[in-house]
Write a protein that holds these residues in place. Sequence first.
Motif, PDB file in Angstrom:
ATOM      1  N   ALA A  85       0.622   4.826   1.272  1.00  0.00           N
ATOM      2  CA  ALA A  85      -0.047   5.855   2.068  1.00  0.00           C
ATOM      3  C   ALA A  85       0.725   7.160   1.919  1.00  0.00           C
ATOM      4  O   ALA A  85       1.897   7.248   2.300  1.00  0.00           O
TER       5      ALA A  85
ATOM      6  N   SER B  10       2.420   8.613   4.956  1.00  0.00           N
ATOM      7  CA  SER B  10       3.484   7.826   5.582  1.00  0.00           C
ATOM      8  C   SER B  10       4.842   8.243   5.026  1.00  0.00           C
ATOM      9  O   SER B  10       5.011   8.403   3.810  1.00  0.00           O
TER      10      SER B  10
ATOM     11  N   SER C 248       0.840  -1.196   0.000  1.00  0.00           N
ATOM     12  CA  SER C 248       0.000   0.000   0.000  1.00  0.00           C
ATOM     13  C   SER C 248       0.875   1.246   0.000  1.00  0.00           C
ATOM     14  O   SER C 248       1.967   1.251   0.570  1.00  0.00           O
TER      15      SER C 248
END
Length: 263
Positions: free
Chosen positions: A129, A132, A127
């Motif tokens: 993000a 992040s 993933s």
Amino acid sequence: MAGRSCYTDVLPFMAMVTMECTNVGLNTLFKAATLRGMSYHVFVVYSYSVAALFLLPAPFISNRSRVLPPLNFSIMSKVLLLGLIGSSSQIMGYTGINFSSPTLASAISNLVPAFTFILAVIFRMESAALRSRSSQAKILGTIVSLAGAFVVTLYKGPPLVFPHQSPSISLHQPLLNPTTPTNSNWVLGGLLLTAEYILVPLWYIVQAQIMKEYPNELTVIFFYNVCVGVVAGVVALITEPNSSAWKLRPNVALVSILCSVRN
């Protein structure tokens, strides 16, 4: 404990550096072999055929040492897909080196982590993000890698060394018609190398899926080498019908084939 931690941190780094140096050497050997008349299609056939011969005992030995699921149609079809991806990437890669140089191949090989990250996100194996820091670093690294690949592909600067006498064979010399513009050859080689390194992470993904179903590396690689050898052989028979292209002599061509057996 500190020594063991340092060892575990340094060992993967040294392994990656060694692998990169090995790839540079193999690419240079291949370029030297093709400049002496070795067909890159024939090179792929011989390379993977020799690798398959080396691994021929592997399926019989490994099946005795552990309990494995049967090699059913599903697994073999995925191995065939792996072979198609591998043969395509190898042919594109060696053609790209043939059009450009080992230097460009080594530079564009750094795109593998970027393409791996992109494909992992597409296949939802990872993933991304945006908030992040880890994902931001990966995205930034991917953008920088792609930008660098475009620079080395589209721009070919002046030579750093100007020899007084041009050598008879140069590793930057493409095996093409001399009337073809060199810049277009360089760009085409870069595009082919980029296509190769798009297929490499896809190869990793398919291989990982196969290993989940059939956890026997040597057997999988043996059948993979057989598939690549067969596919590349069909392509080579079409592109190289002349029997003289298949003759091996004890020179750099033979050395490059033997050294390329690393799977």
